[in-house]
Design a protein around this motif. Structure first.
Motif, short mmCIF file in Angstrom:
data_model
loop_
_atom_site.label_atom_id
_atom_site.label_comp_id
_atom_site.label_asym_id
_atom_site.label_seq_id
_atom_site.Cartn_x
_atom_site.Cartn_y
_atom_site.Cartn_z
N SER A 179 0.66 -0.86 -0.14
CA SER A 179 -0.56 -0.04 0.36
C SER A 179 0.54 1.46 0.19
O SER A 179 -0.05 2.46 -0.07
N SER A 180 1.76 0.38 0.35
CA SER A 180 2.99 2.23 0.34
C SER A 180 4.15 2.20 -1.23
O SER A 180 3.92 0.73 -1.66
N PRO A 181 5.15 3.04 -1.10
CA PRO A 181 6.10 2.73 -2.21
C PRO A 181 6.73 1.83 -1.60
O PRO A 181 7.21 1.11 -0.47
N ILE A 182 7.24 1.49 -2.99
CA ILE A 182 8.70 0.37 -2.72
C ILE A 182 9.42 0.48 -3.21
O ILE A 182 10.00 0.41 -4.17
N PRO A 183 10.58 0.59 -2.25
CA PRO A 183 12.02 0.95 -2.12
C PRO A 183 12.78 0.02 -3.30
O PRO A 183 12.63 -1.46 -2.45
N VAL A 184 13.85 0.12 -4.12
CA VAL A 184 14.03 -0.77 -4.54
C VAL A 184 16.13 -0.03 -4.76
O VAL A 184 16.09 1.52 -5.35
N LYS A 185 16.73 -0.93 -4.57
CA LYS A 185 18.57 -0.73 -4.86
C LYS A 185 18.80 -1.92 -6.28
O LYS A 185 18.33 -2.88 -5.76
N HIS A 186 19.50 -0.92 -6.87
CA HIS A 186 20.29 -1.68 -8.23
C HIS A 186 22.25 -1.31 -7.76
O HIS A 186 22.35 -0.56 -7.58
N THR A 187 22.15 -2.48 -7.84
CA THR A 187 23.84 -2.49 -7.00
C THR A 187 24.77 -3.27 -8.79
O THR A 187 24.13 -4.50 -9.02
N MET A 202 22.13 -6.21 -9.51
CA MET A 202 21.72 -6.94 -8.35
C MET A 202 20.03 -6.18 -7.47
O MET A 202 20.79 -5.66 -7.45
N VAL A 203 18.78 -7.11 -7.67
CA VAL A 203 18.14 -5.83 -7.45
C VAL A 203 17.35 -6.65 -6.24
O VAL A 203 17.19 -7.15 -6.47
N GLU A 204 17.07 -5.22 -5.49
CA GLU A 204 16.59 -5.24 -4.00
C GLU A 204 15.82 -4.73 -3.70
O GLU A 204 15.77 -3.42 -3.80
N MET A 205 14.58 -4.94 -3.73
CA MET A 205 12.85 -4.68 -3.41
C MET A 205 13.08 -5.08 -1.79
O MET A 205 13.61 -6.12 -0.69
N GLN A 206 12.02 -3.62 -1.05
CA GLN A 206 11.70 -4.03 0.21
C GLN A 206 10.31 -3.88 0.58
O GLN A 206 9.70 -3.24 -0.44
N GLY A 207 9.73 -4.26 1.70
CA GLY A 207 7.98 -4.15 1.47
C GLY A 207 7.48 -4.71 0.91
O GLY A 207 5.74 -4.31 0.59
N ILE A 208 7.52 -6.27 0.06
CA ILE A 208 7.12 -7.51 -0.29
C ILE A 208 6.92 -8.06 0.38
O ILE A 208 7.97 -8.75 0.65
N PRO A 209 6.31 -9.06 -0.06
CA PRO A 209 5.95 -9.92 0.61
C PRO A 209 6.98 -10.93 0.16
O PRO A 209 7.07 -11.34 -1.18
N PHE A 210 7.78 -12.14 0.93
CA PHE A 210 8.95 -12.58 0.47
C PHE A 210 10.12 -11.44 0.36
O PHE A 210 11.07 -12.75 -0.56
N ALA A 211 10.06 -10.67 0.39
CA ALA A 211 11.25 -9.52 0.15
C ALA A 211 12.80 -10.20 0.67
O ALA A 211 13.83 -10.08 -0.59
N ASP A 212 12.97 -10.29 1.82
CA ASP A 212 14.20 -11.11 2.24
C ASP A 212 14.48 -12.06 2.34
O ASP A 212 15.53 -12.71 2.50
N SER A 241 16.96 -16.94 -1.82
CA SER A 241 18.48 -16.98 -0.60
C SER A 241 17.06 -18.18 1.01
O SER A 241 18.61 -18.35 1.72
N LYS A 242 16.10 -18.05 0.57
CA LYS A 242 15.78 -19.10 1.71
C LYS A 242 14.86 -20.04 1.01
O LYS A 242 13.83 -19.97 -0.27
N SER A 243 14.44 -21.21 1.30
CA SER A 243 13.38 -22.11 0.87
C SER A 243 11.92 -21.09 0.72
O SER A 243 11.46 -20.76 2.10
N ASN A 244 11.24 -21.58 -0.27
CA ASN A 244 10.09 -20.76 -0.23
C ASN A 244 8.90 -21.94 -0.66
O ASN A 244 9.11 -21.94 -2.32
N ILE A 245 7.56 -21.87 -0.43
CA ILE A 245 6.95 -22.80 -1.02
C ILE A 245 6.44 -21.21 -2.66
O ILE A 245 5.32 -22.92 -3.36
N LEU A 246 6.20 -20.77 -2.58
CA LEU A 246 5.54 -20.50 -3.14
C LEU A 246 7.52 -19.86 -4.70
O LEU A 246 6.70 -18.84 -5.29
N ALA A 247 7.77 -20.28 -4.65
CA ALA A 247 9.57 -19.95 -5.46
C ALA A 247 8.56 -20.21 -6.57
O ALA A 247 9.11 -19.45 -7.24
#
Length: 348
Positions: A179-187, A202-212, A241-247
């Protein structure tokens, strides 16, 4: 007495009609005879004209086709001699964009699309996508020394060494995932030489499900093909980086959205390279070729018609003159004209 006179008048009318029919019949036979002779001569001349016209039109086309084939063969030979080996890292990724830029060197491509110096491209493109608070850092450059290979930057995922690095940050507008803007970082890491330009992100995002639990790797590879052509390939790989059933769903959704985004960037790069004098191998090239072929066919047909018209015109004139010399031909023509006028008046 009246009966005899009436019979005499009828016989005179019948004789007149018979003479008129005989005159028209004679005119028609003479007309057909003359027409047959003229058509025979016309056919012979037309055949010669068609042959000459065909030779005059097709011979230059054959020569042009040979020249085009020669140039194409030379380009193919050049590409075969100067073949650059494939990018190994790209082979393990999903290729989402693959295009060709003509008349563009590796150095031109980097200066126009990635250098972000006097005429920036990446920053305006990100803003055009509707992203917020866009910041494109300057390239950090490390020169590789003779005895200091480890001084270069190391890629986060591919572990390759790069002399350039920069960080790009922005915020995506709110969406169904947040519901809020999603921070994105490109290295971004980059390198280029006369043969190839590579930009790894390398694209990293925050504030979305399973972002970590995952990040996205995007790789732009511009490889020299021939002397001044480039093959542009873009690959994507979702790193968990982690197992995820929705991979599986995360991977398919990420690849779909990344394809849309990088295709837009490719279009922007294409226009920038074209403005600088390059060409783009577009999907509409076959349609343009069909239009050119159709135009050539129409031109050839038009030339043939014009040639036939110039040949037939004198024969038609001779035909008219000869017909008018035949006795009763003028009267027959006048009768036909009068009949046409009468019918036209009746319709009115």
């Amino acid at each position: 007495m009246r009966v005899v006179m009436k019979q005499s008048e009828e016989e005179t009318t019948e004789n007149s009609n018979e003479e008129h029919k005989d005159g028209v019949l004679g005119t028609t036979k003479a007309f057909c005879k003359i027409t047959g002779k003229l058509l025979k001569k016309t056919a012979n001349c037309t055949e010669k004209v068609v042959v000459k016209t065909k030779d005059a039109i097709l011979t230059p086309l054959h020569h042009k086709k040979k020249e085009e084939d020669k140039i194409k063969n030379e380009e193919v030979a050049e590409e075969a001699v100067a073949l650059v080996s494939p990018d190994e890292t790209l082979q393990s990724m999903d290729i989402i964009v693959e295009k060709t830029l003509k008349g563009v060197t590796v150095q031109n491509f980097f200066d126009i699309c990635w250098k972000e110096d006097e005429s920036p491209l990446y920053y305006p493109w990100l803003e055009s996508m509707g992203y917020l608070d866009v910041e494109v850092g300057k390239w950090e450059i490390r020169e590789e020394g003779d005895d200091n290979h480890d001084s270069l930057f190391v890629g986060n995922w591919d572990e390759e060494r790069y002399p350039m690095k920069r960080v790009v940050t922005f915020r995506k507008p709110p969406s169904a995932f947040s519901s809020s803007p999603i921070p994105v970082k490109h290295t971004q890491h980059g390198r280029y030489d006369d043969q190839r330009c590579v930009v790894s992100m390398m694209v990293e995002m925050q504030g979305i499900p399973f972002a970590d639990s995952f990040h996205v790797q995007i790789r732009w590879v511009a490889t020299r093909v021939g002397r001044n052509n480039l093959r542009i390939q873009v690959g994507v790989f979702v790193v968990f980086s982690k197992s995820n059933i929705l991979a599986s769903k995360i991977r398919s959704k990420t690849i779909s959205s990344t394809t849309e985004m990088q295709s837009s960037l490719m279009t922007c790069m294409k226009e920038a390279c074209r403005a600088d004098g390059g060409e783009y191998d577009s999907d509409g090239e076959e349609e343009m070729m069909e239009e050119r072929v159709g135009s050539k066919s129409k031109s050839i047909f038009r030339v043939i018609l014009q040639s036939l018209a110039s040949i037939l015109a004198p024969f038609v004139a001779v035909l008219i003159v000869e017909v008018l010399k035949i006795p009763s031909a003028k009267q027959a023509i006048a009768d036909v004209v009068e009949m046409g006028v009468t019918q036209s008046r009746k319709k009115e």
